[in-house]
Design a protein around this motif. Structure first.
Motif, PDB file in Angstrom:
ATOM      1  N   TRP A   6       0.798  -1.412  -0.158  1.00  0.00           N
ATOM      2  CA  TRP A   6      -0.001   0.160  -0.010  1.00  0.00           C
ATOM      3  C   TRP A   6       0.918   1.253   0.027  1.00  0.00           C
ATOM      4  O   TRP A   6       0.549   2.427  -0.591  1.00  0.00           O
ATOM      5  CB  TRP A   6      -1.010  -0.038   1.133  1.00  0.00           C
ATOM      6  N   LYS A   7       1.896   1.266   0.748  1.00  0.00           N
ATOM      7  CA  LYS A   7       2.916   2.329   0.804  1.00  0.00           C
ATOM      8  C   LYS A   7       3.595   2.643  -0.657  1.00  0.00           C
ATOM      9  O   LYS A   7       3.749   3.604  -1.128  1.00  0.00           O
ATOM     10  CB  LYS A   7       4.111   2.071   1.833  1.00  0.00           C
ATOM     11  N   ASP A   8       3.737   1.524  -1.189  1.00  0.00           N
ATOM     12  CA  ASP A   8       4.457   1.444  -2.563  1.00  0.00           C
ATOM     13  C   ASP A   8       3.450   2.006  -3.644  1.00  0.00           C
ATOM     14  O   ASP A   8       3.758   2.737  -4.618  1.00  0.00           O
ATOM     15  CB  ASP A   8       4.956   0.222  -3.169  1.00  0.00           C
ATOM     16  N   LEU A   9       2.308   1.681  -3.594  1.00  0.00           N
ATOM     17  CA  LEU A   9       1.026   2.044  -4.343  1.00  0.00           C
ATOM     18  C   LEU A   9       1.145   3.795  -4.196  1.00  0.00           C
ATOM     19  O   LEU A   9       0.621   4.406  -4.944  1.00  0.00           O
ATOM     20  CB  LEU A   9      -0.335   1.441  -4.065  1.00  0.00           C
ATOM     21  N   THR A  10       1.097   4.030  -2.888  1.00  0.00           N
ATOM     22  CA  THR A  10       0.811   5.623  -2.553  1.00  0.00           C
ATOM     23  C   THR A  10       1.971   6.333  -3.234  1.00  0.00           C
ATOM     24  O   THR A  10       1.927   7.442  -3.886  1.00  0.00           O
ATOM     25  CB  THR A  10       1.065   5.826  -1.190  1.00  0.00           C
ATOM     26  N   SER A  11       3.306   5.837  -3.207  1.00  0.00           N
ATOM     27  CA  SER A  11       4.278   6.300  -3.828  1.00  0.00           C
ATOM     28  C   SER A  11       4.272   6.449  -5.409  1.00  0.00           C
ATOM     29  O   SER A  11       4.515   7.536  -6.019  1.00  0.00           O
ATOM     30  CB  SER A  11       5.527   5.666  -3.613  1.00  0.00           C
ATOM     31  N   LEU A  12       3.739   5.482  -5.958  1.00  0.00           N
ATOM     32  CA  LEU A  12       3.554   5.567  -7.249  1.00  0.00           C
ATOM     33  C   LEU A  12       2.336   6.516  -7.789  1.00  0.00           C
ATOM     34  O   LEU A  12       2.392   6.927  -8.967  1.00  0.00           O
ATOM     35  CB  LEU A  12       3.218   4.216  -7.935  1.00  0.00           C
ATOM     36  N   GLU A  13       1.317   6.553  -7.148  1.00  0.00           N
ATOM     37  CA  GLU A  13       0.314   7.341  -7.238  1.00  0.00           C
ATOM     38  C   GLU A  13       0.851   8.732  -7.323  1.00  0.00           C
ATOM     39  O   GLU A  13       0.548   9.563  -8.087  1.00  0.00           O
ATOM     40  CB  GLU A  13      -0.881   7.091  -6.408  1.00  0.00           C
ATOM     41  N   LYS A  14       1.493   9.159  -6.353  1.00  0.00           N
ATOM     42  CA  LYS A  14       2.140  10.606  -6.307  1.00  0.00           C
ATOM     43  C   LYS A  14       3.060  10.949  -7.476  1.00  0.00           C
ATOM     44  O   LYS A  14       3.213  11.878  -7.960  1.00  0.00           O
ATOM     45  CB  LYS A  14       2.496  10.994  -4.907  1.00  0.00           C
ATOM     46  N   GLU A  15       3.780   9.878  -7.709  1.00  0.00           N
ATOM     47  CA  GLU A  15       4.724   9.969  -8.799  1.00  0.00           C
ATOM     48  C   GLU A  15       4.127  10.243 -10.128  1.00  0.00           C
ATOM     49  O   GLU A  15       4.656  10.971 -11.017  1.00  0.00           O
ATOM     50  CB  GLU A  15       5.815   8.846  -8.618  1.00  0.00           C
ATOM     51  N   GLN A  16       2.857   9.372 -10.237  1.00  0.00           N
ATOM     52  CA  GLN A  16       2.166   9.911 -11.550  1.00  0.00           C
ATOM     53  C   GLN A  16       1.694  11.264 -11.774  1.00  0.00           C
ATOM     54  O   GLN A  16       1.735  11.699 -12.899  1.00  0.00           O
ATOM     55  CB  GLN A  16       0.899   8.782 -11.578  1.00  0.00           C
ATOM     56  N   ASP A  54      -0.393   6.106   8.111  1.00  0.00           N
ATOM     57  CA  ASP A  54       0.637   5.575   7.917  1.00  0.00           C
ATOM     58  C   ASP A  54       1.347   5.460   6.546  1.00  0.00           C
ATOM     59  O   ASP A  54       2.447   5.568   6.336  1.00  0.00           O
ATOM     60  CB  ASP A  54       0.504   3.900   8.182  1.00  0.00           C
ATOM     61  N   ALA A  55       0.487   5.464   5.323  1.00  0.00           N
ATOM     62  CA  ALA A  55       0.983   5.608   4.252  1.00  0.00           C
ATOM     63  C   ALA A  55       0.397   7.155   3.431  1.00  0.00           C
ATOM     64  O   ALA A  55       1.008   7.501   2.542  1.00  0.00           O
ATOM     65  CB  ALA A  55      -0.022   4.646   3.412  1.00  0.00           C
ATOM     66  N   SER A  56       0.083   7.904   4.501  1.00  0.00           N
ATOM     67  CA  SER A  56      -0.112   9.190   3.981  1.00  0.00           C
ATOM     68  C   SER A  56      -0.977   9.630   2.669  1.00  0.00           C
ATOM     69  O   SER A  56      -0.649   9.930   1.638  1.00  0.00           O
ATOM     70  CB  SER A  56       1.098  10.103   3.809  1.00  0.00           C
TER      71      SER A  56
END
Length: 1574
Positions: free
Chosen positions: A573-583, A738-740
């Motif tokens: 979920w944290k990796d998904l969050t990072s990818l979403e923001k990077e998109q 936790d994942a912001s």
């Protein structure tokens, strides 16, 4: 019967009191329909008073009848019975009222009996009486008889009344009667109503319970002040004289209610969760809480384990004072020594007041227990005797402050233990010691001597009491083997302070030496043995506990458990969050291609979702989902047990980790170990929010699966359950701390389900709080609104949680909302995050989000000069500035905590100005950073008043925790803040969002936050602008092409209609060749335009201005759009030409017959004229000519042959077209076609039926849970397609032409185009064939009627019969040799030219309308169109419009366009201008044709007219029927006819101009096929 508001007059009668003034019949209407029979049979009436449980019997007796209860004299008169009314029935009194008999009455006698004995007998001269000193729950017989002035006595009237129980009476007084069975819920007591902000004191008993609740939920220690002032007693006495007797007697304590009764009543009327909340708030106020709750009606007590279950206490015993450690545990699980205090008999000492002194220091006294000397403490207790209260003394580790060094529980039993032996036995079995307060002991006190208990007994007496007996004390002490230590006497030489010290010493000895320590949870076993109920024994509570234990019992290692059972919310979920923001942010793109980079990111996201979906749902989550899927009450218990169990485990784990951290911190070499412990401290918290977070990730992952996937359908119900929990008052995690990140799909679907549950009552106002960590934000919200946000043990709030509070119906009108949403947020500047590089970014994201979501934001600042204030305000200013950029100007309220000085507001005037100055500076700096430098002042970006927008709140506690009660000043200040906020929201006048608006706003706002800032970068802005310019230009080229082709097709159809007539100019005699010529011409024209469009695109990209180079990548896309436009237009044009030609061919035979028969009629009429002129007898009369004409007409028609009109079978043709369309769909499609005739379809609304048992079952489940599935999607698409086809059929029928198969082909193509967009529907053969059958069925029915109407309109016989009168008139004109020029000119204009001109105007009017609308901004480009329609939706705030927009987009858009057209043309004269413009054009063509015809060779008027028609052949379609009728018998002079024709044409122009002015816009657009279709 309602009680009278009149005051009662008291009489000095020990048996009762008599009421004062008489009542009229209007005051007592209940007996109007009651009459007594003349005989002695009893009569039963209905219950007179809803407050009583008894019925009333009125009985009459004969004179001299023997009555055992009330013997009567022989002289009793037989008079009509009196009517008795019973009112104000309570547990100890009741009131009677009766009508005065007609006879003269000396007095009335009221006798009260019970069990055959006289209780009261009262004589009064008035017709009312109040009886007091009655017993509760007793049935009384009341006799009322009249003593007449003549000495006789009336027949008595008898009433049977049962007094209420003490509990019934009290609950009715408190207004809680309805809540005894249907318990008070949290949503009820937390809802915001008018009393929330009402400072009015209690004016009646019914106000007391609600006032107590209101103050208690605000944690106000004055909540137990329960005095009320009735309106009749609120005024100041006008008697200023001296009246000591009045002063001595004036005491209203008996009329007041004891606070303990109110507390007991509220606990009896509350459900388990309200009881927990009441206990929690009372404990925060340091009030005693119920341990044994009595029910005086059932004589049963309840052990309140569940009510105490939520209490968590922290304390520091003496052993931990040096290490500064502390113990934190739930009070029901703490093994503490309990000391009980009871009373035997009457006691001159106040036990409860003594206990308060025992627990209070000499510097700070606090009333933990209600006692006699408190407000209303001396009021008689009505239901609270038998109540065992409990409190705790918990040390803070400071010997100079602590009264007891060890924690101790204290219990206090209300009432005499002689009356409550069970409760006394319970306390003896659970306490380390029992202190018995007494004044007088009987020598044989079996109650004390027979107790079989391990607890130590202490006798506490007052030797100064008159009833004190030393001998009796000795006897009892001897029997109980007590020593001097167990006897505490208050002697004459001992004051209260010394006496309390003695008590403390005794308690201290017991606490330090006793081994008798018991958890409250363990007391349940003792309660069961004694027959005492336990509140946790309810089935729902036990089922919820069992389900929660099944989950939590498996947790041994929290970190490992989270990895195994809650895997989806971890690193994935944290990796998904990072990818979403990077998109959105593209920070790591480097030199890569943007689109390729985004594609890579999307693939990575898809892989992570697949990885999530690869996990099987864990056992824990399966059980958790099952738990929240149970019934409402069990679900609440389950979640509460989950929270309790998880907090208990986290507390133990965190406590151990803290000890390790403390040990490792002593040695600086343990850095790595310290970091690991620190990581575990951050990750070892486990609460219900983690399970809901996992549930959200399960749901989000399932949304990535195909719509028909089993796992996707399996979890469709989850959002609805969570929405119901939100509605029940449970908080929902909005931002994962936790994942912001916000799980948008999950939260959005939960809010959608919430909207479905509450609509139309779905309007919300949002209040949020922002502040530095650990400054009391959650406490502030909990105190303000009485709520409890879910916070894991040992940690502050992470992320953001939202919670709903209902608004009372009356307050809804003022606030214009149905719910208030409270959002609690993670503290900014968190120490855990400051070590991270992106901590500022995290705080900025959170601040921007919550400020953007809120209607009012509370900025919480701890202390007057907080060092973090500037940092937090800088974040807030950025957030507010960004809100202004998206059109929102939030309100702000600053709360300064820990400011207790009464002069703080005045003293901080300079500080507030300095703060405002800093805010302005920050605003300017932020505006410069955001490139919005026009914002100079803080008030430019938000609604803030420096004078009224600040609130100063003192510290939370009075004294040192854990024994400190909540500061009254804190509660009152928070209450004022709450009033101000509600008032501010009510006066804002801003638009209130509904739940769906909030959802949309949240989604768009969070997506904007993920962009890092709201403003486009410079390059992105240029790209958007350049692309918009290109779209605008291409739209202009596209429109020019469509307009040109429409003109061409219109002219071509006109030529086809005129082919073979006088108006035809074509040299080709064969229609087929003419058709071929037109097709070639059409293809040539469209090829030229395609080349022109492509050339325009090429030339546009050669430009150097307008940043065209930024959109060069779109060149191919627009070139392909031009080619597609040509292909689509070519297909449509060729189909229209084919239809026009085939219709013309179908009418060829009919036209030939009409032409030949017209010649026959003309020949017959000419022969008749010759015949009539040759007659010897002169014919002057028109009647005679009519007779001759009719004979000729009948004879001629008899000789003419009319071909039979062959009606085509449209259904057969349509069926063939449909079969050809479905030829490639296989045998199953043909099986469906053969089921029924086409004629049987389209009669009822289309409904898609799911095939297959499994599919039907799935569909049924989806309908139950309101889940979108294949059937629902198919039905929605079918409705859209049917609407589109229905409009196409209507437009076609409006043309009133003949049927052609082209229409069906067009319609089937429309259906196929829609299905192509949804491949799932395209592959569903059953759906496609059923839909096409339905549409073709109703279309064929409409086309069949259109075909019949067309044939009937063009039937030769009908056309001739229609023109009979015209032929007859022409016959008479020729016979009389009259001049026909004027008449024929008017006829030619009215019958031939005017219809053709109107048709011409209508055909071109639609093009003019569209061209005009394209000039408007909202129709300039597709983007502009979408923007304006979305803006219109947003501005209207109409949920139904949103629903239609999403479910029937095309239909909604067409209606919206038509509405805009109507608005534009209804407010201007443009429509008339267009009509006159086209009228002028057509009249000009006509005049040109007339002038041209004059110059050509002409033999007669017929030839002249033929030349005119040929001149108009490319422009106007002239009716051949009207023209043929005009041509016969025309002997007008050519030149004169031409002049008259010009005059008639001008008259036609003026007539049509007037018609255009008076015609409505609706009628104009209804006859314009192009306007309707576009």
């Amino acid at each position: 019967m309602e009680s009278s508001d009149e005051e009662e007059e008291e009489f000095p009668d020990a048996l009762g009191t008599l009421s004062g003034p008489e009542r009229t019949e209007q005051d007592s209407p209940e007996y109007d329909n009651v009459s007594l029979p003349e005989e002695k049979s009893p009569v039963d009436s209905e219950e007179l008073n809803s407050e009583t449980k008894s019925c009333v019997n009125l009985t009459t007796a004969e004179r001299g009848t023997k009555n055992t209860a009330a013997p009567m004299s022989d002289s009793a008169e037989r008079i009509p019975p009196v009517k008795i009314t019973v009112s104000n029935t309570s547990s100890e009194s009741l009131s009677l009222q009766w009508d005065t008999p007609a006879d003269e009455v000396e007095s009335f006698t009221v006798t009260c009996y019970t069990e055959g004995e006289i209780e009261h007998r009262v004589t009064t001269k008035t017709n009312s009486v109040t009886l007091s000193n009655l017993k509760p729950a007793v049935c009384y017989y009341l006799h009322v008889s009249a003593q007449l002035k003549n000495g006789s006595q009336s027949i008595p009237a008898t009433t049977t009344v049962k007094t209420k129980t003490h509990l019934e009476s009290l609950l009715e007084d408190l207004g809680l009667k309805n809540f005894y069975e249907q318990k008070l819920s949290l949503s009820k007591i937390l809802q915001i109503d008018e009393k929330t902000t009402d400072d009015e004191p209690a004016k009646s008993k019914s106000d007391l319970s609600w006032n107590f609740l209101k103050k208690l939920m605000m944690v106000n220690v004055t909540a137990r002040n329960v005095k009320y002032t009735s309106e009749c007693k609120s005024g100041v006495s006008g008697n200023a004289g001296l009246d000591l007797d009045d002063l001595m007697s004036s005491s209203d304590s008996a009329d007041m209610l004891n606070p303990l009764d109110i507390i007991t009543a509220l606990f009896l009327c509350s459900d388990g969760f309200v009881q927990q909340e009441l206990t929690l708030k009372m404990s925060m106020c340091q009030f005693s809480v119920p341990l044994l709750l009595p029910d005086c009606d059932t004589k049963q007590s309840t052990l309140m384990v569940w009510a105490l279950r939520d209490l968590v206490k922290k304390y520091r015993p003496k052993l931990l004072s040096e290490s500064k450690g502390f113990i934190e545990n739930r009070i029901v699980l703490s093994e503490l020594a309990m000391i009980s205090f009871v009373r035997l008999g009457k006691c001159s000492m106040s036990k409860s007041e003594t206990l308060n002194k025992l627990l209070s220091s000499s510097q700070q006294y606090h009333d933990t227990f209600v006692h006699h000397n408190m407000d209303c403490g001396d009021s008689p207790r009505r239901i609270s005797d038998g109540l065992a209260e409990m409190t705790w003394y918990l040390p803070c580790g400071n010997e100079n402050i602590d009264i007891f060094n060890q924690p101790v529980a204290l219990a206090n039993l209300r009432g005499d233990i002689a009356s409550f032996e069970t409760q006394f036995s319970f306390l003896c079995l659970t306490s380390a010691a029992v202190f018995v307060f007494f004044d007088n002991l009987e020598p044989e006190c079996k109650l004390l001597t027979n107790q079989n208990t391990e607890s130590e007994i202490f006798l506490v007496g007052n030797s100064q009491s008159r009833s004190f007996s030393l001998d009796a004390l000795k006897q009892v002490a001897t029997d109980m083997s007590l020593t001097n230590r167990n006897i505490i006497l208050k002697k004459k030489s001992m004051n209260d302070a010394d006496f309390v010290i003695c008590l403390r010493e005794a308690v201290t000895r017991v606490v330090e030496k006793t081994e008798m320590k018991m958890q409250i949870e363990q007391m349940a076993e003792v309660a069961h043995e004694l027959g005492i109920r336990v509140d946790e024994d309810s089935p729902e509570c036990q089922d919820g506990k069992r389900k929660a234990d099944e989950i939590t019992d498996e947790i041994h290692d929290i970190l490992k458990y989270k990895e195994d059972q809650l895997p989806l919310q971890g690193q994935i979920w944290k990796d998904l969050t990072s990818l979403e923001k990077e998109q959105f942010r593209l920070r790591n793109i480097g030199s890569e291609n943007i689109e390729e980079y985004k594609s890579v990111l999307k693939l990575q996201k898809d892989k992570l979702r697949k990885k999530q979906n690869a996990y099987e749902t864990s056992t824990a989550m399966t059980s958790f989902i099952s738990g929240i899927s149970s019934n409402a009450l069990e679900r609440c218990y389950f979640l509460k047990w989950m929270r309790i169990n998880l907090d208990n485990m986290s507390r133990i784990k965190l406590s151990g980790l803290r000890e390790q951290y403390k040990e490792k911190s002593k040695n600086s070499e343990n850095n790595e170990e310290i970091k690991e412990i620190d990581r575990q401290l951050s990750n070892s918290s486990l609460g219900t929010e983690h399970f809901f977070r996992e549930m959200g990730q399960i749901y989000e992952a399932s949304r990535a699966l195909p719509i028909t996937h089993r796992s996707r359908k399996q979890y469709n119900h989850l959002p609805k359950h969570c929405a119901q929990l939100l509605l029940d008052g449970f908080p929902l995690e909005l931002v994962d701390g936790d994942a912001s990140n916000i799980p948008l799909t999950w939260v959005s679907d939960v809010l959608s389900q919430l909207n479905d549950l509450v609509r139309p009552k779905n309007k919300i106002l949002v209040v949020t709080v922002l502040g530095v960590q650990s400054t009391g934000k959650s406490t502030l919200l909990n105190t303000m609104f009485g709520v409890q946000f879910a916070v894991s043990s040992g940690r502050c709030t992470r992320g953001a949680f939202m919670l709903l509070i209902r608004i009372d119906e009356k307050l809804k009108e003022e606030l214009n909302c149905d719910f208030m949403m409270i959002i609690d947020t993670e503290g900014l500047k968190s120490p855990e995050l400051t070590q991270l590089d992106n901590s500022y970014e995290h705080d900025n994201e959170l601040a921007t989000l919550v400020v953007g979501l809120s209607d009012i934001t509370i900025i919480n600042i701890a202390m007057e000069n907080s060092t973090e204030m500037k940092d937090i305000l800088q974040i807030v200013v950025h957030a507010f500035l960004r809100m202004k950029e998206v059109g929102k100007k939030p309100k702000c309220y600053f709360v300064h905590q820990n400011v207790s000085d009464v002069s703080a507001h005045e003293k901080n005037l300079r500080d507030r100005k300095l703060l405002f100055q800093q805010l302005n500076e920050m605003t300017q700096a932020a505006a410069k950073m955001e490139r919005r430098e026009e914002n100079k002042s803080f008030t430019d970006v938000m609604a803030y008043d420096p004078d009224t927008g600040n609130c100063y709140i003192p510290g939370l506690w009075t004294g040192n925790p854990p024994m400190a009660p909540v500061n009254t000043g804190y509660s009152e200040a928070v209450y004022e803040l709450k009033k101000n906020i509600i008032q501010l929201l009510g006066n804002s006048g801003s638009c209130v969002n509904n739940v769906l608006d909030f959802k949309k706003w949240m989604t768009s706002l969070w997506n904007a936050v993920k962009h890092e800032n709201f403003l486009f970068s410079f390059r992105n802005s240029l790209v958007a602008d350049a692309y918009m310019r290109l779209c605008t230009e291409f739209n202009k080229w596209e429109w020019e092409f469509k307009k040109e082709m429409y003109h061409w097709v219109t002219n071509a159809e006109t030529k086809i209609s005129n082919f073979g007539t006088l108006a035809a100019e074509s040299q080709t005699a064969d229609l087929t060749q003419f058709h071929s010529h037109l097709k070639t011409q059409a293809v040539t024209v469209m090829s030229d335009w395609e080349s022109k469009l492509l050339d325009n695109v090429t030339q546009y990209f050669k430009k150097t201005d307008g940043h065209v180079y930024l959109v060069v990548g779109y060149k191919v896309e627009f070139a392909n759009s031009a080619r597609s436009l040509r292909k689509e237009t070519e297909r449509s044009v060729l189909n229209q030409l084919q239809a026009a030609v085939e219709i013309k061919q179908g009418m060829a035979e009919v036209d030939r017959v009409k032409k030949n028969h017209t010649k026959q009629i003309e020949k017959a009429v000419c022969a008749l004229i010759d015949k009539c002129r040759k007659k010897k007898v002169q014919i002057d009369s028109d009647d005679e000519l009519d007779e001759e004409f009719n004979k000729m007409w009948t004879e001629t028609l008899r000789n003419l042959s009319f071909p039979k009109q062959n009606v085509a079978d449209v259904f057969a043709n349509v069926s063939q077209c449909l079969r050809a369309n479905l030829a490639q769909r296989g045998s199953h499609a043909h099986e469906i076609l053969d089921r029924k005739r086409l004629e049987d379809y389209g009669k009822v609304p289309f409904k898609y039926n799911v095939q297959g048992k499994m599919n039907k079952l799935t569909n049924t489940v989806c309908i139950w849970f309101n889940i979108e599935n294949h059937a629902k999607v198919a039905q929605n698409n079918a409705d859209i397609i049917i609407d589109t086809c229905t409009q196409f059929v209507a437009e076609t029928v409006m043309k009133k032409s003949n049927y052609h198969d082209t229409y069906i082909h067009e319609m089937l193509q429309i259906i196929d185009q829609h299905l192509e967009k949804n491949q799932d529907l395209k592959t569903d053969t059953e759906f496609e064939v059923s839909l096409k059958l339905h549409i073709c069925g109703f279309a064929a029915r409409k086309f069949q009627k259109m075909h019949k109407d067309f044939l009937e309109e063009n039937d030769p016989r009908r056309c001739f019969v229609k023109n009979k009168k015209k032929f007859c008139a022409d016959f008479k004109d020729v016979f009389h040799e009259r001049d026909q020029c004027q008449k024929k000119a008017e006829e030619f204009v009215d019958k031939c030219l005017k219809p053709a001109v109107e048709h011409f105007i209508n055909r071109y009017l639609g093009v003019s309308i569209q061209e005009e609308m394209k000039k408007k901004q909202e129709f300039s480009t597709r983007v502009a169109f979408q923007y304006h329609i979305s803006l219109d939706l947003f501005s209207k705030q109409n949920f139904d419009d949103y629903l239609r927009f999403t479910t029937s987009y095309e239909k909604y858009v067409k209606e919206w366009i038509l509405q805009k057209i109507q608005e534009h043309f209804s407010s201007s004269s443009k429509m008339s201008e267009f009509e006159n413009q086209h009228l002028k054009s057509s009249v000009s063509h006509i005049n040109e044709a007339i002038e041209k015809a004059k110059t050509q060779n002409r033999e007669n008027v017929q030839t002249f007219v033929e030349h005119i028609c040929k001149g108009l052949g490319d422009t106007l379609v002239i009716s051949q029927d009207a023209l043929g009728a005009f041509m016969i018998l025309n002997n007008a002079d050519q030149d004169k006819f031409a002049e008259c024709l010009k005059i008639s044409v001008n008259d036609m122009k003026e007539t049509l101009t007037e018609e255009f002015k008076t015609s409505t816009f609706k009628n104009k657009t209804a006859v314009s096929p192009y306007a309707a279709s576009e």
